[in-house]
Enzyme design. Structure first.
Site, PDB file in Angstrom:
ATOM      1  N   THR A  16       1.154  -1.117  -0.119  1.00 14.41           N
ATOM      2  CA  THR A  16       0.059   0.103  -0.076  1.00 14.41           C
ATOM      3  C   THR A  16       0.808   1.274  -0.076  1.00 14.41           C
ATOM      4  O   THR A  16       0.394   2.249  -0.545  1.00 14.41           O
ATOM      5  CB  THR A  16      -0.903  -0.050   1.528  1.00 14.41           C
ATOM      6  OG1 THR A  16      -1.655  -1.022   1.118  1.00 14.41           O
ATOM      7  CG2 THR A  16      -1.622   1.206   1.354  1.00 14.41           C
ATOM      8  N   SER A  66       1.475  -7.562  -0.947  1.00 10.83           N
ATOM      9  CA  SER A  66       2.013  -8.653  -0.144  1.00 10.83           C
ATOM     10  C   SER A  66       1.195  -9.747   0.150  1.00 10.83           C
ATOM     11  O   SER A  66       1.883 -10.770   0.560  1.00 10.83           O
ATOM     12  CB  SER A  66       2.843  -8.093   1.228  1.00 10.83           C
ATOM     13  OG  SER A  66       1.741  -7.873   2.105  1.00 10.83           O
ATOM     14  N   THR A  99       1.603  -4.225   4.281  1.00  9.66           N
ATOM     15  CA  THR A  99       1.329  -4.643   5.939  1.00  9.66           C
ATOM     16  C   THR A  99       1.002  -6.137   5.798  1.00  9.66           C
ATOM     17  O   THR A  99       1.286  -6.752   6.902  1.00  9.66           O
ATOM     18  CB  THR A  99       0.510  -3.597   6.360  1.00  9.66           C
ATOM     19  OG1 THR A  99      -0.963  -4.006   5.632  1.00  9.66           O
ATOM     20  CG2 THR A  99       1.003  -2.382   6.340  1.00  9.66           C
TER      21      THR A  99
HETATM   22  C1  SIN Z   1      -0.130  -5.336   0.878  1.00  8.75           C
HETATM   23  O1  SIN Z   1      -0.120  -5.753   2.056  1.00  8.75           O
HETATM   24  O2  SIN Z   1       0.679  -5.188   0.158  1.00  8.75           O
HETATM   25  C2  SIN Z   1      -1.157  -4.466   0.931  1.00  8.75           C
HETATM   26  C3  SIN Z   1      -1.868  -3.890   2.103  1.00  8.75           C
HETATM   27  C4  SIN Z   1      -1.117  -3.058   2.956  1.00  8.75           C
HETATM   28  O3  SIN Z   1       0.050  -2.725   2.512  1.00  8.75           O
HETATM   29  O4  SIN Z   1      -1.449  -2.542   3.998  1.00  8.75           O
END
Ligand code: SIN
Length: 342
Positions: A16, A66, A99
């Site tokens: 994100t 991710s 995340t």
């Molecule tokens: C991810 O994990 O790539 C998408 C969600 C985020 O980064 O909060």
């Protein structure tokens, strides 16, 4: 001659933090992993101050949401971390990451990066809950905080920074689906906090962390970094959950799948790792057929403590970290086992 410790390396993997939405008011309807790490860093006004005169080197290792992280990408990231950490002109590595699986990557890096590298320099993962296009993006502050942590004298090992809190790879867990402070270290509490321009370490947590790091306790895969690069077939380890009316059906189905044999099963048990009678029976049977089985807890904190009635081993790691570790251990055992004689 290269100047010692004069650079911070920022490795981009997506998430994100590199996401974009159609409108700056949109914090949730975005696409992750759209902006390259170099462009992302050049837009952070506070970064030069956080770098405190150090140079910045950026490298795009991956560009993914991710949720789609895999072992091949984690391995590539680990080799780039090892490369940069071993260079004398580099003082630390920061990784921008989604995340959602940050804690798995953090644990993977902690397990495979050589203990002597991590005892000298840190790898700091950071992230964001809002996309880069948001008028209230949290990524820029998290990156600046991560750089300040990476440059602080006490930082060692693999750490994660989000919303001013600093977590060790061992403790970090995503615990909230949309709060800006989405991570927790549970009962242990954050290992440090970023307060303005300072990084304040929790003395007790830091002492325990450094003691374990010095003992190489988490470098479980030993020489893993040497062979993960060439690994094509990662051992298949599946994750299961105990719940009301859980049966052994999923275990039976997995064992019957011959396309890629299951080498290990991690089960997130209820409470102290307890399992329904049927699920436990199926798992004990799987173990007797050579499948490695490990019980974690589906509770966020506490892990599994051994009892006299245990028929299957337990772990204090979270289920997702236990799975990462089991994959590495199986890989390690395969690498070390002697080749069959002809
Ligand atoms: C991810 O994990 O790539 C998408 C969600 C985020 O980064 O909060």
């Amino acid at each position: 001659m290269a100047k010692i410790n004069q650079n911070v390396v920022i490795l981009g993997t997506g998430g994100t933090i590199a996401g974009t939405a159609a409108s700056s008011a949109d914090h949730t309807g975005y696409t992750a992993a759209q902006i390259g790490v170099e462009q992302l860093m050049s837009a952070i006004a506070g970064l030069p101050a956080a770098l405190q005169g150090r140079g910045l080197i950026t490298e795009q290792v991956a560009q993914i949401d991710s949720k789609d992280m895999d072992f091949a990408t984690m391995a590539r990231l680990a080799t780039r971390c090892a490369h940069w950490l071993s260079r004398e002109e580099v003082s630390a590595v920061v990784v921008t990451h989604g995340t959602d699986t940050l804690e798995e990557t953090a644990w993977f890096l902690q397990c495979v990066l050589p203990a002597q590298l991590l005892a000298a320099k840190p790898v700091v993962l950071t992230c964001a809950m809002r996309p880069a296009t948001s008028s209230e993006a949290d990524g820029p502050r998290n990156v600046c905080d991560a750089v300040r942590v990476a440059l602080s004298a006490q930082a060692r090992g693999v750490l994660a920074v989000c919303a001013g809190d600093v977590h060790s790879a061992l403790q970090v867990q995503k615990v909230h689906s949309h709060a800006l402070n989405a991570f927790s270290s549970g009962d242990a509490g954050p290992i440090a906090q970023v307060v303005g321009e300072s990084v304040v370490f929790n003395a007790l947590q830091e002492a325990i962390y450094k003691e374990n790091l010095a003992a190489g306790q988490w470098n479980i895969a030993g020489a893993a970094i040497k062979y993960i690069v060439s690994t094509v077939h990662w051992p298949r380890v599946e994750l299961l959950l105990n719940h009301s009316q859980a049966s052994g059906a999923v275990v039976h189905a997995l064992l019957a799948d011959s396309a890629q044999p299951v080498r290990g099963l991690v089960v997130a048990g209820t409470g102290n790792g307890s399992l329904s009678v049927d699920l436990e029976h199926a798992l004990v049977d799987a173990q007797s057929h050579g499948v490695r089985v490990l019980r974690a807890s589906r509770c966020a904190w506490g892990g599994v403590s051994a009892t006299v009635n245990d028929r299957l081993p337990g772990t204090t790691l979270s289920a997702v970290k236990a799975r990462v570790q089991m994959v590495l251990e199986l890989l390690h055992d395969t690498e070390l086992s002697p080749a069959p004689e002809n």
